[in-house]
Design a protein around this motif. Structure first.
Motif, PDB file in Angstrom:
ATOM      1  N   LEU A 128      51.243  45.311  46.641  1.00 33.61           N
ATOM      2  CA  LEU A 128      51.640  46.041  47.796  1.00 33.61           C
ATOM      3  C   LEU A 128      52.476  45.480  48.541  1.00 33.61           C
ATOM      4  CD1 LEU A 128      49.841  47.335  50.295  1.00 33.61           C
ATOM      5  CD2 LEU A 128      49.276  44.749  50.595  1.00 33.61           C
ATOM      6  N   VAL A 129      53.179  46.330  48.938  1.00 33.21           N
ATOM      7  CA  VAL A 129      54.812  46.621  49.380  1.00 33.21           C
ATOM      8  C   VAL A 129      54.615  46.614  51.010  1.00 33.21           C
ATOM      9  CG1 VAL A 129      57.335  46.993  49.117  1.00 33.21           C
ATOM     10  CG2 VAL A 129      55.906  46.245  47.123  1.00 33.21           C
ATOM     11  N   ARG A 130      55.158  45.495  51.863  1.00 35.43           N
ATOM     12  CA  ARG A 130      55.548  46.381  53.200  1.00 35.43           C
ATOM     13  C   ARG A 130      56.495  45.829  53.900  1.00 35.43           C
ATOM     14  NH1 ARG A 130      50.810  44.019  54.921  1.00 35.43           N
ATOM     15  NH2 ARG A 130      49.324  45.682  55.646  1.00 35.43           N
ATOM     16  N   GLY A 188      59.708  46.358  52.450  1.00 34.49           N
ATOM     17  CA  GLY A 188      60.698  46.128  51.655  1.00 34.49           C
ATOM     18  C   GLY A 188      60.630  44.676  50.534  1.00 34.49           C
ATOM     19  N   VAL A 189      58.768  44.154  50.863  1.00 33.38           N
ATOM     20  CA  VAL A 189      58.716  42.976  50.674  1.00 33.38           C
ATOM     21  C   VAL A 189      57.226  42.846  50.214  1.00 33.38           C
ATOM     22  CG1 VAL A 189      58.195  40.196  51.303  1.00 33.38           C
ATOM     23  CG2 VAL A 189      60.029  41.181  52.726  1.00 33.38           C
ATOM     24  N   ILE A 190      57.108  42.282  48.981  1.00 39.68           N
ATOM     25  CA  ILE A 190      55.908  41.837  48.198  1.00 39.68           C
ATOM     26  C   ILE A 190      54.701  41.501  49.274  1.00 39.68           C
ATOM     27  CG2 ILE A 190      54.257  41.346  46.422  1.00 39.68           C
ATOM     28  CD1 ILE A 190      57.010  41.632  44.828  1.00 39.68           C
ATOM     29  N   ALA A 191      53.701  42.149  49.659  1.00 46.12           N
ATOM     30  CA  ALA A 191      52.831  41.311  50.738  1.00 46.12           C
ATOM     31  C   ALA A 191      51.583  40.487  50.405  1.00 46.12           C
ATOM     32  CB  ALA A 191      52.623  42.821  51.577  1.00 46.12           C
ATOM     33  N   ALA A 192      51.433  41.585  49.167  1.00 42.64           N
ATOM     34  CA  ALA A 192      50.588  40.853  48.162  1.00 42.64           C
ATOM     35  C   ALA A 192      50.123  41.569  46.729  1.00 42.64           C
ATOM     36  CB  ALA A 192      48.562  41.504  49.154  1.00 42.64           C
ATOM     37  N   VAL A 193      49.324  40.303  45.763  1.00 45.87           N
ATOM     38  CA  VAL A 193      49.811  41.082  44.223  1.00 45.87           C
ATOM     39  C   VAL A 193      47.843  40.729  44.351  1.00 45.87           C
ATOM     40  CG1 VAL A 193      49.808  40.642  42.473  1.00 45.87           C
ATOM     41  CG2 VAL A 193      51.699  40.328  44.186  1.00 45.87           C
ATOM     42  N   GLY A 194      47.192  41.687  43.283  1.00 44.89           N
ATOM     43  CA  GLY A 194      45.530  41.653  43.823  1.00 44.89           C
ATOM     44  C   GLY A 194      44.981  42.318  42.774  1.00 44.89           C
ATOM     45  N   ALA A 195      43.349  42.606  43.018  1.00 44.82           N
ATOM     46  CA  ALA A 195      42.615  43.659  42.836  1.00 44.82           C
ATOM     47  C   ALA A 195      42.501  45.072  43.368  1.00 44.82           C
ATOM     48  CB  ALA A 195      41.318  42.995  43.209  1.00 44.82           C
ATOM     49  N   GLU A 196      43.096  45.965  42.525  1.00 50.17           N
ATOM     50  CA  GLU A 196      42.823  46.958  43.690  1.00 50.17           C
ATOM     51  C   GLU A 196      42.293  47.401  44.634  1.00 50.17           C
ATOM     52  OE1 GLU A 196      42.973  51.976  42.958  1.00 50.17           O
ATOM     53  OE2 GLU A 196      43.346  50.610  41.569  1.00 50.17           O
ATOM     54  N   ALA A 212      64.944  37.431  44.130  1.00 50.01           N
ATOM     55  CA  ALA A 212      63.454  38.036  43.183  1.00 50.01           C
ATOM     56  C   ALA A 212      63.192  37.877  42.286  1.00 50.01           C
ATOM     57  CB  ALA A 212      64.554  39.723  43.164  1.00 50.01           C
ATOM     58  N   GLY A 213      62.921  39.247  41.054  1.00 50.50           N
ATOM     59  CA  GLY A 213      62.770  37.989  39.962  1.00 50.50           C
ATOM     60  C   GLY A 213      61.885  37.926  39.752  1.00 50.50           C
ATOM     61  N   VAL A 214      60.462  37.636  40.716  1.00 49.91           N
ATOM     62  CA  VAL A 214      59.122  36.966  40.242  1.00 49.91           C
ATOM     63  C   VAL A 214      58.424  38.054  40.795  1.00 49.91           C
ATOM     64  CG1 VAL A 214      57.157  35.901  40.180  1.00 49.91           C
ATOM     65  CG2 VAL A 214      59.714  35.051  39.886  1.00 49.91           C
ATOM     66  N   ILE A 215      56.764  38.921  40.445  1.00 50.14           N
ATOM     67  CA  ILE A 215      56.233  39.344  41.860  1.00 50.14           C
ATOM     68  C   ILE A 215      55.143  38.254  42.574  1.00 50.14           C
ATOM     69  CG2 ILE A 215      54.377  41.505  41.453  1.00 50.14           C
ATOM     70  CD1 ILE A 215      55.330  43.026  39.273  1.00 50.14           C
ATOM     71  N   GLU A 216      55.669  38.036  43.736  1.00 48.29           N
ATOM     72  CA  GLU A 216      54.674  37.063  44.111  1.00 48.29           C
ATOM     73  C   GLU A 216      54.801  37.717  46.104  1.00 48.29           C
ATOM     74  OE1 GLU A 216      55.190  33.406  43.151  1.00 48.29           O
ATOM     75  OE2 GLU A 216      57.016  33.304  44.286  1.00 48.29           O
ATOM     76  N   ALA A 217      53.711  37.496  45.923  1.00 47.88           N
ATOM     77  CA  ALA A 217      53.611  37.632  48.189  1.00 47.88           C
ATOM     78  C   ALA A 217      55.503  36.722  48.141  1.00 47.88           C
ATOM     79  CB  ALA A 217      52.578  36.870  48.738  1.00 47.88           C
ATOM     80  N   GLY A 218      55.793  37.706  49.047  1.00 52.63           N
ATOM     81  CA  GLY A 218      57.061  37.076  50.169  1.00 52.63           C
ATOM     82  C   GLY A 218      58.594  37.368  49.184  1.00 52.63           C
ATOM     83  N   ARG A 219      58.207  38.208  48.394  1.00 53.12           N
ATOM     84  CA  ARG A 219      59.588  38.021  47.361  1.00 53.12           C
ATOM     85  C   ARG A 219      60.089  40.112  47.710  1.00 53.12           C
ATOM     86  NH1 ARG A 219      61.880  34.761  43.496  1.00 53.12           N
ATOM     87  NH2 ARG A 219      59.535  32.923  43.378  1.00 53.12           N
ATOM     88  N   PRO A 220      61.517  40.209  47.619  1.00 51.44           N
ATOM     89  CA  PRO A 220      61.933  40.866  47.484  1.00 51.44           C
ATOM     90  C   PRO A 220      61.031  42.001  46.847  1.00 51.44           C
ATOM     91  CG  PRO A 220      63.389  39.737  47.617  1.00 51.44           C
ATOM     92  CD  PRO A 220      62.519  39.101  47.436  1.00 51.44           C
ATOM     93  N   LEU A 256      64.822  49.216  44.827  1.00 51.99           N
ATOM     94  CA  LEU A 256      65.271  47.505  45.690  1.00 51.99           C
ATOM     95  C   LEU A 256      65.125  47.348  46.740  1.00 51.99           C
ATOM     96  CD1 LEU A 256      68.783  47.585  44.308  1.00 51.99           C
ATOM     97  CD2 LEU A 256      66.912  45.641  45.318  1.00 51.99           C
ATOM     98  N   ASP A 257      63.853  46.400  47.520  1.00 53.79           N
ATOM     99  CA  ASP A 257      63.557  46.206  48.590  1.00 53.79           C
ATOM    100  C   ASP A 257      62.730  47.463  48.834  1.00 53.79           C
ATOM    101  OD1 ASP A 257      65.237  44.091  48.880  1.00 53.79           O
ATOM    102  OD2 ASP A 257      66.871  44.743  49.886  1.00 53.79           O
ATOM    103  N   GLY A 258      62.301  47.823  48.257  1.00 45.25           N
ATOM    104  CA  GLY A 258      61.025  48.831  47.994  1.00 45.25           C
ATOM    105  C   GLY A 258      61.015  50.265  48.628  1.00 45.25           C
TER     106      GLY A 258
END
Length: 535
Positions: free
Chosen positions: A23-25, A27-35, A491-499, A527-529
């Motif tokens: 989930l991206v909100r 321009g920032v990754i907001a959450a990663v997990g189950a759909e 950037a560079g990692v898919i986790e909450a709080g990253r661009p 880039l930035d969502g």
């Protein structure tokens, strides 16, 4: 596009494994997990269908020359063809289409297309104008007789200290200029206007976005090998907002000078202060050349021809320069290919602050005793994985002159990992393809990707030192988190709080036969969502 996006329908590459959705909100990754969990969290999010593909962090290229690549693409670009007949046909057509050009210039020719790796001036003498063509790896130039005449280069012209004029048996310049000798002609070619340089940078940025590259480290920001300083173009593009990628410039260390240039480098770094997308916080030191022309610095003489190559910066002085750069807070970005150059770079970095994230690029030949030193010193190995195959240059211009034992020390990727070395990934484009998926293919298979000009070479699909191959997760991490770390990119990692610098691949390379990794394509780049390619 909506400011809230839900990437679903495939899986996402994360530090700990794979996730079902992202989930991206704003321009920032907001959450990663189950759909299902993310749908409940943001039911109105706009879905982005991965269609069974893989979502990865944006790739960061840790060693690349995009301005030169863009300029070459705008001239006579030989990189997409191979062989003398193809080169001369393309050059003749380009000259006919540009009758007003004072010089016919470009680049991209491959050493392996010529006996001994050497073209000849006579092969360009059909032109009615001077010609200057940079070799694919930018360590030599091919020129015609008219260009040599204009430059005043004769059999009596001495070799520069950091280069060599290739000569016929009677001493007449043959038309190939190695390393520092390139400037004897290159600096006489017409200079591109500032607008042309900025256009080249924008063309390169668009091409890199199409390959999923959202950030890079420009490995030479300065005047070198006939190219003008790229810093003004980066400053202008970053100030205007046209530069969208996250970029670090490695300021060029003038190897004809010493420590007196360090205050100037500090001043050049300050010019980028406050810019959002560009920083000039690294310094590039080219310590040697390449083995194909015997300028890579080796310990024992080359087989058949003798000589031990060139150390461009006096090793007795190098450590002092590096430690002062380190004290000034610069990152040092080394070019080191031969085993002596790698050792000189490691020696110079001994005692420096690992927090400055120093790295050594290329690392083609490393003695077994020097492999552990990268991890011991906190030095990152900046890999150009595409070169670790049985291609024509390797089999005909490297291995016979390196000798069996030294040839077995080449590109020891797995050995570096076993000792705990941090890896970054880069292409050296336009020396080789900028496609990160092709580089990953080679790192895993140690064979040529199917799109390569060398793919049909008889041993192209014979793994090159396969015991040094990497698994796909390791090399993908190098091209994402590893290279972003080098650049201090968030950037560079898919986790909450990253661009939300993200890449949608058209298939999941982890689900493919490893021999098919190279077939993976980039469907969308964010880039930035915000989409910057596809979509």
């Amino acid at each position: 596009m909506s400011s809230t996006l839900l990437f679903r329908g495939g899986r996402a590459f994360t530090r700990d494994g794979f996730a079902e959705a992202v989930l991206v909100r704003d321009g920032v990754i907001a959450a990663v997990g189950a759909e299902a969990d993310l749908v409940r969290l943001a039911p109105a999010a706009e879905p982005v269908d991965l269609a069974g593909g893989l979502l990865t962090p944006g790739f960061t290229d840790a060693h690349i020359h995009p301005v030169q690549a863009g300029l070459e693409r705008a001239k006579c670009d030989l990189s997409e063809v191979y062989g003398l007949d193809a080169y001369t046909t393309m050059i003749a057509g380009y000259a006919a289409r540009h009758p007003g050009r004072e010089w016919i210039d470009g680049g991209g020719w491959d050493m392996s297309a010529f006996p001994g790796g050497l073209p000849h001036r006579s092969q360009l003498d059909f032109l009615d104008r001077p010609a200057y063509f940079v070799q694919r790896d930018h360590h030599a130039a091919w020129v015609n007789t008219r260009a040599l005449e204009i430059a005043g280069i004769t059999k009596d012209t001495p070799d520069p200290a950091d280069g060599r004029i290739e000569r016929d048996p009677d001493g007449t310049p043959s038309g190939v200029l190695h390393e520092g000798a390139m400037d004897l002609v290159g600096l006489l070619t017409p200079r591109p206007a500032p607008a042309d340089v900025e256009a080249a940078l924008m063309d390169a940025q668009a091409h890199l976005f199409s390959l999923g590259v959202t950030g890079w480290q420009d490995a030479i920001v300065g005047s070198y090998a006939g190219s003008d300083d790229q810093l003004p173009a980066y400053l202008a593009a970053a100030s205007s907002g046209r530069l969208k990628a996250r970029v670090v410039g490695a300021l060029w260390w003038d190897r004809t000078r010493g420590a007196e240039q360090i205050p100037e480098l500090v001043e050049r770094r300050a010019l980028a202060k406050g810019l959002d997308r560009f920083r000039a916080t690294s310094v590039k030191i080219m310590q040697d050349g390449i083995p194909e022309n015997f300028t890579a610095a080796v310990i024992e003489p080359y087989c058949r021809c003798g000589g031990t190559g060139l150390s461009y910066v006096d090793p007795a002085l190098l450590g002092g320069y590096v430690k002062e750069l380190d004290r000034q807070g610069f990152q040092v970005h080394f070019h080191a290919i031969g085993e002596r150059a790698v050792r000189e770079a490691l020696d110079a970095l001994t005692g420096t602050d690992p927090a400055n994230r120093h790295h050594i690029a290329h690392v083609q030949i490393i003695t077994p005793q020097d492999v552990p030193r990268f991890a011991e010193l906190g030095v990152t190995a900046n890999l150009q994985a595409l070169w670790a195959t049985h291609h024509l240059q390797m089999d005909e211009l490297c291995i016979p002159y390196l000798g069996e034992e030294r040839a077995s020390w080449q590109y020891p990727f797995a050995g570096l990992v076993r000792h705990g070395t941090r890896l970054a990934g880069g292409s050296d484009w336009p020396v080789s393809s900028a496609n990160p998926l092709e580089a990953m293919h080679v790192a895993v298979n140690r064979t040529e990707p199917g799109s390569s000009v060398h793919a049909t070479y008889p041993t192209a699909q014979t793994p090159f030192l396969p015991e040094q191959s990497l698994d796909l997760r390791t090399i993908m991490t190098a091209y994402t988190e590893g290279s972003a770390w080098i650049n201090r990119s968030p950037a560079g990692v898919i986790e909450a709080g990253r661009p939300a610098d993200l890449v949608v691949l058209d298939r999941d390379p982890f689900a493919l036969d490893p021999k098919d990794i190279w077939t993976t394509k980039v469907a969308m780049t964010f880039l930035d969502g915000e989409p910057v390619h596809g979509g």
